[in-house]
Write a protein that holds these residues in place. Structure first.
Motif, short mmCIF file in Angstrom:
data_model
loop_
_atom_site.label_atom_id
_atom_site.label_comp_id
_atom_site.label_asym_id
_atom_site.label_seq_id
_atom_site.Cartn_x
_atom_site.Cartn_y
_atom_site.Cartn_z
N GLY A 227 -2.07 21.70 -11.13
CA GLY A 227 -3.36 21.68 -10.46
C GLY A 227 -3.26 21.15 -9.05
N ASN A 228 -3.77 21.92 -8.10
CA ASN A 228 -3.83 21.51 -6.70
C ASN A 228 -2.47 21.10 -6.14
N ALA A 229 -1.41 21.74 -6.62
CA ALA A 229 -0.07 21.41 -6.13
C ALA A 229 0.06 21.75 -4.64
N HIS A 230 -0.75 22.68 -4.16
CA HIS A 230 -0.68 23.06 -2.74
C HIS A 230 -0.99 21.86 -1.83
N GLN A 231 -1.76 20.90 -2.34
CA GLN A 231 -2.12 19.75 -1.52
C GLN A 231 -0.94 18.83 -1.25
N LEU A 232 0.15 19.02 -1.98
CA LEU A 232 1.37 18.24 -1.75
C LEU A 232 2.41 19.02 -0.95
N SER A 233 2.04 20.18 -0.46
CA SER A 233 2.96 21.04 0.28
C SER A 233 2.83 20.80 1.78
N PRO A 234 3.92 20.43 2.47
CA PRO A 234 3.86 20.25 3.93
C PRO A 234 3.44 21.53 4.65
N GLU A 235 3.86 22.69 4.11
CA GLU A 235 3.48 23.96 4.74
C GLU A 235 1.98 24.17 4.67
N ALA B 93 5.63 9.67 -7.13
CA ALA B 93 6.74 9.78 -8.08
C ALA B 93 6.22 10.03 -9.49
N LEU B 94 5.15 9.36 -9.86
CA LEU B 94 4.55 9.56 -11.18
C LEU B 94 4.09 11.00 -11.35
N ARG B 95 3.46 11.51 -10.31
CA ARG B 95 2.91 12.87 -10.39
C ARG B 95 4.00 13.94 -10.35
N LEU B 96 5.02 13.74 -9.52
CA LEU B 96 6.02 14.79 -9.32
C LEU B 96 7.22 14.69 -10.25
N GLY C 195 0.81 -1.21 0.00
CA GLY C 195 0.00 0.00 0.00
C GLY C 195 0.84 1.26 0.00
N PHE C 196 1.79 1.33 0.92
CA PHE C 196 2.64 2.52 0.97
C PHE C 196 3.52 2.62 -0.27
N GLY C 197 3.95 1.47 -0.81
CA GLY C 197 4.77 1.48 -2.02
C GLY C 197 4.02 1.99 -3.23
N VAL C 198 2.77 1.55 -3.39
CA VAL C 198 1.96 2.00 -4.52
C VAL C 198 1.69 3.49 -4.41
N PHE C 199 1.40 3.97 -3.19
CA PHE C 199 1.16 5.41 -3.03
C PHE C 199 2.42 6.21 -3.32
N ALA C 200 3.58 5.70 -2.90
CA ALA C 200 4.85 6.37 -3.21
C ALA C 200 5.09 6.41 -4.72
N ALA C 201 4.72 5.32 -5.41
CA ALA C 201 4.86 5.30 -6.87
C ALA C 201 3.95 6.34 -7.51
N TYR C 202 2.75 6.52 -6.95
CA TYR C 202 1.84 7.56 -7.47
C TYR C 202 2.47 8.94 -7.33
#
Length: 359
Positions: free
Chosen positions: A241-249, A230-233, A221-228
């Motif tokens: 689009g909605n890049a703010h949702q990937l921002s820790p801040e 990586a695919l996106r970034l 599960g965690f591996g597939v999400f990490a692959a997602y």
């Protein structure tokens, strides 16, 4: 002469079909995409051009499974020109019809899987309870509001139901294959099962076989999400689009001031009728049977997992800044909730403890 197991299952599915076939007709005739389901207009570009990474923006453009299915129905020309209660172009009408048909098919598959899970747990001795589990999904608030619509929520429910079925039947290879595919339908699905498995790792200490299975599911599960991610970034960095949702801040800011007000609580409570039903049934079981051990063993084994997954989805919704739509994330667990609620209802109706196997 009593019916065989396969005949019982066919009768259950026939009854579910009779209970659900009006849903796509009602949704198509009365559901306006502008009113609460306007993400349809992001998805519609994908329906016309699946796998075109410029069709819309993130994260919608990465949700390709449902889009490809809708495109196939649309391209095949399947369409019934019913009398709509609102104005729309012919293209919008055809795309909406195709999306609703595909979503209804996914919802029906989720119901079928849930019924099979309950049948297996009860050894086909309680076919009415198996049927009840499917009916609970159909009566969920989210079914007409989000699942049978121009959106793609129904196929997320389908993946959740299928992966839960794989866990119950211990089909690990199929579980991994579907988990990898599920992230291209909704990115949060692998996290759901990674968190579920992580709870199992703590709960199942001492059982080596089940611990290994849980470890496999958590890593997958965690591996597939990490692959997602990586695919996106990395692979598609130009898809915006909605890049703010990937921002820790951004997440830190949202979680320090979560938008939990009266509107949020009202919407969550209203939309979670199936979750409320599960909570009431569990409470009644404990009160009438005197203790947690009175709960059905399957519910007792997975209740904590479900609670923590729901908490995780709530945090994701608030942290991502979707606020009122957080309730939609909780609805993804409707298939699992339906299984547990049906088992508890069966125990209460029978007036005795259950003997189903623990997972």
């Amino acid at each position: 002469m009593p019916l065989s197991r396969s005949q019982v299952y066919v009768v259950q599915l026939a009854l579910l079909f009779l209970a659900s076939y009006v849903l796509p007709l009602q949704a198509y005739m009365f559901q306006q995409p502008e009113a609460g389901a306007n993400n349809f207009y992001q998805y519609s570009n994908m329906y016309l051009a699946p796998f075109d990474m410029g069709a819309t923006y993130a994260p919608f453009v990465f949700r390709q499974v449902g889009a490809a299915l809708v495109h196939l129905v649309y391209a095949a020309g399947l369409f019934v020109d019913l009398d709509l209660r609102y104005q729309a172009t012919e293209e919008v009408r055809r795309l909406l019809f195709a999306a609703i048909v595909v979503n209804w098919a996914g919802l029906f598959l989720a119901c079928a899987l849930v019924v099979d899970i309950v049948n297996r747990i009860t050894g086909f001795r309680r076919p009415v309870i198996g049927l009840l589990s499917g009916l609970l999904i159909l009566t969920s608030y989210g079914t007409p509001a989000y699942a049978v619509s121009g959106l793609m929520d129904a196929w997320t429910w389908t993946f959740v139901a299928t992966l839960f079925w794989c866990m119950q039947t211990r089909r690990e290879v199929l579980f991994f294959a579907l988990l990898a595919l599920s992230v291209t339908q909704r990115e949060v699905t692998p996290l759901i099962f990674a968190v579920w498995a992580s709870v199992d790792l703590v709960r199942l200490r001492g059982d080596r076989i089940e611990t290994r299975r849980a470890l496999f599911r958590a890593v997958a599960g965690f591996g597939v999400f990490a692959a997602y991610l990586a695919l996106r970034l990395i692979v598609f960095p130009n898809v915006t689009g909605n890049a703010h949702q990937l921002s820790p801040e951004f997440w830190a800011g949202q979680m320090t001031n979560p938008a939990i007000g009266a509107g949020f609580l009202f919407k969550v409570l209203v939309q979670q009728n199936i979750l409320i039903m599960l909570a009431v049934l569990a409470g009644c079981t404990v009160l009438l049977r005197n203790g947690r051990d009175a709960l059905h063993p399957v519910v007792r084994a997975g209740g904590l997992n479900l609670a923590i997954v729901l908490l995780m989805l709530t945090v994701l919704g608030l942290g991502a800044g979707i606020w009122l739509n957080t309730a939609r994330l909780l609805l993804f667990m409707s298939p699992v909730i339906a299984v547990y609620a049906a088992l508890l209802a069966g125990d209460l109706l029978a007036g005795e403890g259950a003997n189903g196997p623990e997972r």
